[in-house]
Design an enzyme around this catalytic site. Structure first.
Site, PDB file in Angstrom:
ATOM      1  N   ASP A  29      10.635   0.343   3.620  1.00 31.23           N
ATOM      2  CA  ASP A  29       9.371   1.001   3.990  1.00 31.23           C
ATOM      3  C   ASP A  29       9.264   1.042   5.511  1.00 31.23           C
ATOM      4  OD1 ASP A  29       6.496   1.474   4.498  1.00 31.23           O
ATOM      5  OD2 ASP A  29       6.291   1.181   2.342  1.00 31.23           O
ATOM      6  N   GLN A  92      -2.299   5.331  -4.051  1.00 33.49           N
ATOM      7  CA  GLN A  92      -1.022   6.057  -3.900  1.00 33.49           C
ATOM      8  C   GLN A  92      -1.192   7.159  -2.860  1.00 33.49           C
ATOM      9  OE1 GLN A  92       0.605   7.707  -7.545  1.00 33.49           O
ATOM     10  NE2 GLN A  92       2.434   8.483  -6.519  1.00 33.49           N
ATOM     11  N   HIS A  98       6.915   5.548  -6.924  1.00 31.52           N
ATOM     12  CA  HIS A  98       7.743   4.572  -6.211  1.00 31.52           C
ATOM     13  C   HIS A  98       7.226   3.166  -6.461  1.00 31.52           C
ATOM     14  CE1 HIS A  98       4.548   6.037  -3.570  1.00 31.52           C
ATOM     15  NE2 HIS A  98       4.513   4.814  -3.051  1.00 31.52           N
TER      16      HIS A  98
HETATM   17  P1  AMP Z   1       1.909   4.310  -1.503  1.00 31.38           P
HETATM   18  O1  AMP Z   1       0.679   3.990  -0.716  1.00 31.38           O
HETATM   19  O2  AMP Z   1       2.118   3.402  -2.674  1.00 31.38           O
HETATM   20  O3  AMP Z   1       1.987   5.780  -1.861  1.00 31.38           O
HETATM   21  O4  AMP Z   1       3.118   3.979  -0.544  1.00 31.38           O
HETATM   22  C1  AMP Z   1       3.743   4.887   0.279  1.00 31.38           C
HETATM   23  C2  AMP Z   1       4.600   4.062   1.199  1.00 31.38           C
HETATM   24  O5  AMP Z   1       5.559   4.905   1.781  1.00 31.38           O
HETATM   25  C3  AMP Z   1       3.829   3.392   2.334  1.00 31.38           C
HETATM   26  O6  AMP Z   1       4.015   1.992   2.246  1.00 31.38           O
HETATM   27  C4  AMP Z   1       4.435   3.986   3.586  1.00 31.38           C
HETATM   28  O7  AMP Z   1       4.585   3.046   4.606  1.00 31.38           O
HETATM   29  C5  AMP Z   1       5.798   4.466   3.094  1.00 31.38           C
HETATM   30  N1  AMP Z   1       6.356   5.579   3.814  1.00 31.38           N
HETATM   31  C6  AMP Z   1       5.750   6.736   4.146  1.00 31.38           C
HETATM   32  N2  AMP Z   1       6.605   7.559   4.783  1.00 31.38           N
HETATM   33  C7  AMP Z   1       7.802   6.907   4.841  1.00 31.38           C
HETATM   34  C8  AMP Z   1       9.077   7.215   5.370  1.00 31.38           C
HETATM   35  N3  AMP Z   1       9.331   8.387   5.969  1.00 31.38           N
HETATM   36  N4  AMP Z   1      10.066   6.304   5.261  1.00 31.38           N
HETATM   37  C9  AMP Z   1       9.826   5.129   4.663  1.00 31.38           C
HETATM   38  N5  AMP Z   1       8.643   4.773   4.129  1.00 31.38           N
HETATM   39  C10 AMP Z   1       7.639   5.639   4.223  1.00 31.38           C
END
Ligand code: AMP
Ligand code: ZN
Length: 137
Positions: A29, A92, A98
């Protein structure tokens, strides 16, 4: 496909990959809650976990288990939270299923996932609620 995580799987957006197999892709992440915070997702696009079939969900979690074991062993963790924000209301932000693997370490607050919502509603009707759920499968 205008999906951030589909683009990561396709290599159109860079990521810090930790594991890949036929069904899943796992990477770190970019805004980690803890060192080693890892995301595991199915390569195929589904918006929510509850959009997946039983078999697809089982395949996803088989790989999550494998990744969690390796993350735990490599980073010498004694605990981790493994979970899904399923739906916008549940937090989300990226609409491609994920699973978060969040390493936990002594002194990090040590709260459990019950601390996400702390309404503690009455349990007066809990037996009926359980029956309603049992009858819904
Ligand atoms: P969620 O809130 O469960 O949808 O989690 C989305 C996650 O994706 C968050 O923890 C973000 O930090 C992570 N995230 C968003 N963009 C990226 C990216 N380009 N590379 C890696 N992680 C990301
Ligand atoms: Zn996607």
């Amino acid at each position: 496909m205008d999906c951030l995580f589909c683009k990561i799987v396709a290599g159109e957006i860079p990521s810090h990959k930790v594991y890949e197999d036929d069904f899943v892709y796992a990477f770190l992440d970019i805004y980690p809650c803890a060192e080693g915070h890892t995301i595991v997702l199915p390569k195929k696009h589904f918006e929510k976990f509850t959009d997946m079939s039983d078999d697809e969900a089982a395949s996803l979690f088989a790989s999550v288990n494998k990744v969690a074991k390796t993350v735990g062993k490599t980073l010498e963790l004694e605990g981790m939270n493994i979970g899904i924000n399923n739906g916008e209301l549940a937090g989300q932000t990226v609409p491609h299923v994920h699973v978060h693997i969040i390493p936990r370490r002594a002194g990090d607050g040590e709260g459990n996932m019950h601390t996400i919502v702390e309404l503690h509603p009455s349990t007066e009707n809990i037996a009926e609620l359980a029956e309603k759920l049992r009858n819904s499968f």
